[in-house]
Design a protein around this motif. Structure first.
Motif, PDB file in Angstrom:
ATOM      1  N   THR A   1      20.668  22.316  51.283  1.00 16.78           N
ATOM      2  CA  THR A   1      21.039  23.117  50.134  1.00 16.78           C
ATOM      3  C   THR A   1      21.673  22.264  49.045  1.00 16.78           C
ATOM      4  O   THR A   1      21.880  22.739  47.944  1.00 16.78           O
ATOM      5  CB  THR A   1      22.027  24.228  50.528  1.00 16.78           C
ATOM      6  OG1 THR A   1      23.188  23.615  51.073  1.00 16.78           O
ATOM      7  CG2 THR A   1      21.431  25.162  51.533  1.00 16.78           C
ATOM      8  N   ALA A   2      21.985  21.009  49.348  1.00 18.14           N
ATOM      9  CA  ALA A   2      22.651  20.169  48.358  1.00 18.14           C
ATOM     10  C   ALA A   2      21.649  19.442  47.473  1.00 18.14           C
ATOM     11  O   ALA A   2      22.011  18.896  46.446  1.00 18.14           O
ATOM     12  CB  ALA A   2      23.566  19.164  49.031  1.00 18.14           C
ATOM     13  N   LEU A   3      20.383  19.421  47.878  1.00 21.89           N
ATOM     14  CA  LEU A   3      19.357  18.765  47.064  1.00 21.89           C
ATOM     15  C   LEU A   3      18.412  19.832  46.531  1.00 21.89           C
ATOM     16  O   LEU A   3      17.899  20.632  47.310  1.00 21.89           O
ATOM     17  CB  LEU A   3      18.562  17.756  47.902  1.00 21.89           C
ATOM     18  CG  LEU A   3      19.357  16.662  48.597  1.00 21.89           C
ATOM     19  CD1 LEU A   3      18.415  15.800  49.432  1.00 21.89           C
ATOM     20  CD2 LEU A   3      20.089  15.803  47.588  1.00 21.89           C
ATOM     21  N   ASN A   4      18.192  19.830  45.233  1.00 17.98           N
ATOM     22  CA  ASN A   4      17.272  20.797  44.640  1.00 17.98           C
ATOM     23  C   ASN A   4      15.873  20.578  45.215  1.00 17.98           C
ATOM     24  O   ASN A   4      15.284  19.513  45.024  1.00 17.98           O
ATOM     25  CB  ASN A   4      17.267  20.596  43.125  1.00 17.98           C
ATOM     26  CG  ASN A   4      16.473  21.659  42.411  1.00 17.98           C
ATOM     27  OD1 ASN A   4      15.624  22.314  43.009  1.00 17.98           O
ATOM     28  ND2 ASN A   4      16.760  21.834  41.143  1.00 17.98           N
ATOM     29  N   PRO A   5      15.323  21.573  45.929  1.00 20.82           N
ATOM     30  CA  PRO A   5      14.051  21.370  46.626  1.00 20.82           C
ATOM     31  C   PRO A   5      12.871  21.132  45.690  1.00 20.82           C
ATOM     32  O   PRO A   5      11.814  20.700  46.130  1.00 20.82           O
ATOM     33  CB  PRO A   5      13.863  22.664  47.415  1.00 20.82           C
ATOM     34  CG  PRO A   5      14.773  23.656  46.795  1.00 20.82           C
ATOM     35  CD  PRO A   5      15.895  22.891  46.183  1.00 20.82           C
ATOM     36  N   LYS A   6      13.027  21.418  44.387  1.00 19.27           N
ATOM     37  CA  LYS A   6      11.892  21.271  43.478  1.00 19.27           C
ATOM     38  C   LYS A   6      11.916  19.946  42.716  1.00 19.27           C
ATOM     39  O   LYS A   6      11.050  19.699  41.890  1.00 19.27           O
ATOM     40  CB  LYS A   6      11.887  22.416  42.455  1.00 19.27           C
ATOM     41  CG  LYS A   6      11.778  23.780  43.076  1.00 19.27           C
ATOM     42  CD  LYS A   6      10.384  24.042  43.588  1.00 19.27           C
ATOM     43  CE  LYS A   6      10.355  25.408  44.254  1.00 19.27           C
ATOM     44  NZ  LYS A   6       9.142  25.661  44.986  1.00 19.27           N
ATOM     45  N   LEU A   7      12.943  19.146  42.920  1.00 20.70           N
ATOM     46  CA  LEU A   7      13.011  17.883  42.186  1.00 20.70           C
ATOM     47  C   LEU A   7      12.650  16.724  43.110  1.00 20.70           C
ATOM     48  O   LEU A   7      12.938  16.742  44.299  1.00 20.70           O
ATOM     49  CB  LEU A   7      14.421  17.661  41.627  1.00 20.70           C
ATOM     50  CG  LEU A   7      14.935  18.702  40.631  1.00 20.70           C
ATOM     51  CD1 LEU A   7      16.276  18.255  40.070  1.00 20.70           C
ATOM     52  CD2 LEU A   7      13.951  18.917  39.506  1.00 20.70           C
TER      53      LEU A   7
ATOM     54  N   GLU B   1      14.315  11.913  40.391  1.00 17.16           N
ATOM     55  CA  GLU B   1      15.230  12.628  39.502  1.00 17.16           C
ATOM     56  C   GLU B   1      16.560  12.930  40.186  1.00 17.16           C
ATOM     57  O   GLU B   1      17.621  12.870  39.564  1.00 17.16           O
ATOM     58  CB  GLU B   1      14.591  13.930  39.005  1.00 17.16           C
ATOM     59  CG  GLU B   1      15.457  14.597  37.958  1.00 17.16           C
ATOM     60  CD  GLU B   1      14.773  15.749  37.249  1.00 17.16           C
ATOM     61  OE1 GLU B   1      13.564  15.943  37.448  1.00 17.16           O
ATOM     62  OE2 GLU B   1      15.465  16.454  36.509  1.00 17.16           O
TER      63      GLU B   1
ATOM     64  N   MET C   1      25.389  20.414  54.177  1.00 16.09           N
ATOM     65  CA  MET C   1      23.996  20.772  54.366  1.00 16.09           C
ATOM     66  C   MET C   1      23.161  20.088  53.296  1.00 16.09           C
ATOM     67  O   MET C   1      23.095  20.554  52.171  1.00 16.09           O
ATOM     68  CB  MET C   1      23.809  22.295  54.249  1.00 16.09           C
ATOM     69  CG  MET C   1      24.665  23.104  55.190  1.00 16.09           C
ATOM     70  SD  MET C   1      24.247  22.816  56.900  1.00 16.09           S
ATOM     71  CE  MET C   1      22.567  23.426  56.898  1.00 16.09           C
TER      72      MET C   1
ATOM     73  N   ARG D   1      19.327  11.056  38.079  1.00 19.10           N
ATOM     74  CA  ARG D   1      20.034  11.859  37.086  1.00 19.10           C
ATOM     75  C   ARG D   1      21.484  11.418  36.836  1.00 19.10           C
ATOM     76  O   ARG D   1      21.880  11.246  35.684  1.00 19.10           O
ATOM     77  CB  ARG D   1      19.954  13.331  37.478  1.00 19.10           C
ATOM     78  CG  ARG D   1      20.656  14.283  36.525  1.00 19.10           C
ATOM     79  CD  ARG D   1      20.025  14.291  35.147  1.00 19.10           C
ATOM     80  NE  ARG D   1      20.844  15.056  34.225  1.00 19.10           N
ATOM     81  CZ  ARG D   1      20.821  14.932  32.914  1.00 19.10           C
ATOM     82  NH1 ARG D   1      19.994  14.073  32.360  1.00 19.10           N
ATOM     83  NH2 ARG D   1      21.586  15.655  32.144  1.00 19.10           N
TER      84      ARG D   1
ATOM     85  N   MET E   1      22.842  10.074  33.330  1.00 16.13           N
ATOM     86  CA  MET E   1      23.834  10.849  32.609  1.00 16.13           C
ATOM     87  C   MET E   1      25.100  10.050  32.334  1.00 16.13           C
ATOM     88  O   MET E   1      25.600  10.012  31.223  1.00 16.13           O
ATOM     89  CB  MET E   1      24.183  12.029  33.486  1.00 16.13           C
ATOM     90  CG  MET E   1      24.429  13.276  32.727  1.00 16.13           C
ATOM     91  SD  MET E   1      24.780  14.548  33.910  1.00 16.13           S
ATOM     92  CE  MET E   1      26.120  15.270  33.036  1.00 16.13           C
TER      93      MET E   1
ATOM     94  N   ARG F   1      22.849   9.742  45.739  1.00 17.55           N
ATOM     95  CA  ARG F   1      23.182  10.474  44.519  1.00 17.55           C
ATOM     96  C   ARG F   1      24.656  10.270  44.162  1.00 17.55           C
ATOM     97  O   ARG F   1      24.999  10.108  42.985  1.00 17.55           O
ATOM     98  CB  ARG F   1      22.884  11.961  44.717  1.00 17.55           C
ATOM     99  CG  ARG F   1      23.230  12.782  43.494  1.00 17.55           C
ATOM    100  CD  ARG F   1      22.741  14.188  43.605  1.00 17.55           C
ATOM    101  NE  ARG F   1      23.442  14.909  44.654  1.00 17.55           N
ATOM    102  CZ  ARG F   1      23.187  16.180  44.959  1.00 17.55           C
ATOM    103  NH1 ARG F   1      22.243  16.826  44.329  1.00 17.55           N
ATOM    104  NH2 ARG F   1      23.854  16.774  45.918  1.00 17.55           N
TER     105      ARG F   1
END
Lengths: 543, 307
Positions: free
Chosen positions: A366-372, A376, A363, A380, A384, A431
């Motif tokens: 749900t695998a991607l942070n909705p606020k970023l 990023e 999915m 990231r 890193m 990613r």
């Protein structure tokens, strides 16, 4: 013989609008539809085609935030658009019934099945409570539910998904309606369970001569169920004809492209005999609490190869992925990466070890942070693991976006919510690539996507494998995907590897009995497939 | 004055309030940059009115010395003077100007309530996120400790603690912040629990992100909406608690002006049919209602009902 009285449901120029922010957008644009008594009409299309909306409109209902803005809906001479709520309430459940996609989410978990069954007939005054209970048992038996006399006295969570879906179909039949709307009733089920539900639905629809709207995105399924098929695209009708001629000779380009989907198949690469595998799983036994979910699982994944792990839900596919990533340390056995044992717990793995094995999720929502922002999300891992900063990082993000065929200028500052499902999945891929891994786990990456979009993702993964020498572990329940992308196949059942080997062997007999069952359960485009299969299984069972 | 006259004036007040809200919204939308303007345009009139009033409170609090006609604590007249041209709202039980004290109290009460709420949130959110993201015994220890604190009625607990540590503004802020952070902890933990099971958090953990970054970049942004809404509500409760403590004599100490003790000091006037003591209470009520208007709007947006 086809007089006008024969027509049960008709829609003329149906228009439905949905509200987004401050304006109304048309989601169904002038669809005509006619359904005769006892006939099954298949509605197919990709997500966003308006199938479910049309299905609900047949009951004179529009979801929250939607409104029926034009056209006529007539059910057995009753104008559903101008009918009062009371009239519609009398029809719903009594003469028109609805079977939802997820029975598990649609049953009230606090009441027993039979209580929920009886509610409709008793409310509508069709039967008394005792009659309803007897009737339920009878229908459960016809639906071939195990233990029909007592299954109704269980709660929804005490029966399996396939059984629940059949119980829901039985419930829809409770008042012997004239019309049932099936909204993707088997989409959430495994192939082997799907067969049972399809057979039960078809049987019961035929027995009671019920008309049905069968909504699905799966062509092979609709071919088994429907007398006629209507193809929808973005709220408009593409074409409609009876099932056989539709399958044999579609006239519209779009329909042909739907039919031709799943053509992506790449030649299998020869099995690797020598050399170290990238990843090897050795005699892994793992589980939660006292239960072993995986029992003595071993297989290897070689560089530049794709290993498909196939099985039904509960077979331990995803648990295997959790063991590899270190989320679930195994009880026994080990995971070797390039010949070196990985620490069982991901917290003990070095950054380098974490970098080498990446994961793409089922999915993307749900695998991607909705606020970023995409910048990023994709940047990231590169920042890193590879220590990229400033300009170099920006360059790398743009390069990655180009790799997944998305224009960096358009997308780099967007949020995930501003992307389509396929694009989100592409970001998930970017990613994973950003870490420059050797090995990627793809967990059902295409199962939430429409067929055409899924095909694009598979092609992309295939291309990237060639460019970056990646090894994939491809978890899926969809054998068509396996055919398209795998080099080797591992079949799992109840936490045990049932069969493993190169793809060409897997699709050739002789099979392990379970592989055979799995292969034969995949619906085919042939409208006689289900009848033929049921017949051959019955003969086999009778010896 | 009959019931109908009362209702009439109430209706007039509501209409004027909504009109003010509407004018304020139009003005702000015109003045702010595009993305903010688009958000603001969706604000209902109640929320616009709420924002307008909150803004006025803030301005009054910040510029209190400029706005107030008299100093905060100086006795400038006789006791209980009625409303006149010099002392617009009369004087209090010691002869200090009522209006000036009301204005200074906005600074004291609202300022202290804001600091207290902010402290409660910093403490509660930090521990809540920690409990959710680490889990295990850390979660158990923190949660049980919070259960113990929550088992004691808040006001009584505050009175108890203040008697032990002594009454001062700093002590009061710390005590209320501690008590309120338990409620914030509960919410933050519950919200974060739903977030830490998401795939993107799992992905971040597998990437090897540290605990701090995991919480700040992955969990906190997704928990903001309910937390911001809770901040507004919590602010009201803290505010009421400070007023209650002041009314009981344990909060803000004289001669500092604050709305709670102003009600207490002038309560006798009520018996004479003078509504002056109700004004500080009204100031509390108005701010509470306005904060809730704004919070409701934010909650509505956060719950995704619009989308």
């Amino acid at each position: 013989m086809q007089d006008a009285n024969d027509i049960l449901l008709s829609m003329k120029g149906l228009r439905i609008e949905g509200r987004t922010d401050e304006e109304w957008l048309e989601i169904v644009r002038g669809v005509n539809l006619e359904l005769r008594k006892g006939e099954v009409l298949g509605l197919i299309g990709e997500s966003g085609a308006g199938k479910s909306t049309i299905g609900l409109a047949a009951m004179g209902f529009a979801r929250d935030g939607c409104r029926i803005s034009g056209g006529e809906i007539t059910f057995d001479g009753i104008d559903m658009r101008s009918a009062s709520e009371a009239t519609k309430r009398r029809l719903r459940g009594r003469r028109i019934a609805y079977v939802a996609q997820s029975a598990a989410a649609s049953f009230n978990p606090a009441h027993k099945l039979i209580d929920q069954y009886s509610e409709g007939p008793v409310k509508h005054g069709v039967m008394s409570r005792d009659e309803a209970e007897n009737d339920a048992t009878d229908l459960y038996r016809r639906m071939q539910l195990p233990d029909p006399d007592s299954i109704g006295f269980r709660y929804p969570h005490q029966v399996s998904g396939g059984q629940l879906q059949r119980a829901m179909t039985a419930m829809a039949m409770a008042c012997r309606p004239d019309l049932i709307i099936f909204d993707e009733p088997t989409t959430a089920l495994d192939v082997t369970t799907q067969i049972e539900v399809l057979a039960a639905i078809r049987e019961i629809v035929e027995q009671f001569d019920t008309a049905a709207l069968y909504i699905t995105h799966d062509l092979a399924v609709v071919a088994q169920m429907a007398d006629r098929i209507k193809v929808l695209l973005k709220g408009e009708e593409v074409e409609e004809s009876d099932t056989r001629s539709m399958l044999a000779s579609p006239t519209q380009e779009y329909t042909k492209s739907l039919w031709a989907v799943r053509t992506h198949a790449r030649p299998e690469q020869p099995p690797v005999v020598e050399g170290k595998p990238v990843l090897s799983i050795r005699n892994v036994t793992a589980g939660y609490g006292a239960v072993d979910v995986l029992k003595d699982v071993s297989f290897d994944i070689h560089p530049r190869r794709t290993v498909a792990v196939v099985g039904e839900s509960g077979s331990g596919k995803s648990t295997t992925a959790r063991v590899i990533t270190g989320l679930l340390p195994p009880r026994r056995g080990e995971v070797l990466f390039n010949g070196e044992a990985l620490p069982p717990d991901f917290r003990r793995r070095s950054r380098e070890q974490l970098r080498q094995a990446q994961m793409i999720y089922q999915m993307a929502d749900t695998a991607l942070n909705p606020k970023l922002k995409i910048r990023e999300l994709v940047g990231r891992p590169a920042q890193m693991y590879l220590g990229l900063r400033g300009k170099a990082l920006e360059e790398r993000i743009r390069e990655l976006l180009s790799l997944i065929e998305m224009n960096p200028d358009d997308y780099i500052d967007r949020l995930p919510s501003e992307l389509s499902g396929g694009q989100k999945q592409r970001i998930g891929i970017a990613r994973a690539l950003a870490a420059e891994p050797q090995f990627i786990i793809c967990d059902e990456v295409t199962s939430a996507l429409d067929q055409l979009v899924a095909e694009g993702i598979l092609k992309l993964l295939d291309r990237l494998q060639g460019e970056f020498d990646l090894a994939y572990m491809f978890i899926t329940h969809d054998l068509a995907t396996v055919k398209a992308i795998a080099d080797e196949v591992v079949v799992m059942k109840d936490g045990v590897v049932v069969e493993k080997g190169p793809k060409s062997e897997m699709f050739q007999p002789p099979h392990d009995p379970y592989t055979e069952l799995l292969l034969s359960s995949v619906p085919e485009m042939d409208p006689d497939w289900l009848s033929g299969l049921l017949e051959s299984r019955a003969t086999a069972a009778n010896g | 004055m009959g019931l109908f006259t009362g209702l009439f004036w109430l209706a007039v007040a509501i209409i004027l309030g909504l009109a003010a809200g509407w004018i304020f919204r139009v003005a702000v939308v015109a003045a702010s940059p595009k993305p903010i303007a688009r958000e603001l345009r969706t604000a209902p009139l109640t929320a616009s009115f709420g924002m307008l009033i909150i803004l006025i409170y803030i301005l009054v609090a910040v510029f209190a010395p400029l706005v107030a006609p008299f100093p905060e604590t100086e006795v400038v007249g006789t006791e209980y003077q009625p409303w006149d041209n010099v002392h617009v709202l009369g004087t209090d039980n010691l002869g200090r100007d009522m209006l000036s004290r009301l204005i200074y109290a906005a600074r004291n009460t609202v300022g202290i309530a804001f600091i207290t709420t902010a402290l409660a949130f910093i403490l509660g959110v930090m521990t809540g996120l920690l409990a959710a993201s680490v889990g295990g015994w850390v979660d158990q220890v923190l949660s049980r400790a919070v259960d113990v604190l929550m088992a004691i009625p808040a006001l009584i607990f505050a009175l108890l603690l203040l008697t032990i540590v002594g009454t001062s503004i700093v002590n009061m802020i710390l005590v209320i912040a501690l008590i309120d952070s338990t409620r914030v902890f509960r919410l933050a933990r519950a919200v974060a629990m739903n977030i830490v099971v998401m795939d993107y958090v799992e992905a971040a953990r597998l990437r090897g992100e540290g605990l701090l970054r995991l919480n700040i970049r992955e969990v906190l942004p997704n928990a903001m909406a309910p937390l911001v809404a809770e901040f507004g509500l919590r602010f009201c409760f803290v505010f009421l608690m400070i007023s209650a403590l002041s009314f009981l004599g344990l909060g803000i100490q004289p001669p500092t002006a604050d709305w709670g003790s102003m009600v207490k000091d002038n309560a006798t006037l009520i018996s004479f049919g003078d509504i002056t003591p109700l004004l500080p209470a009204g100031a509390i009520a108005l701010l509470t209602v306005c904060v809730n208007f704004v919070v409701d709007w934010q909650l509505h947006r956060a719950s995704g009902l619009k989308e």
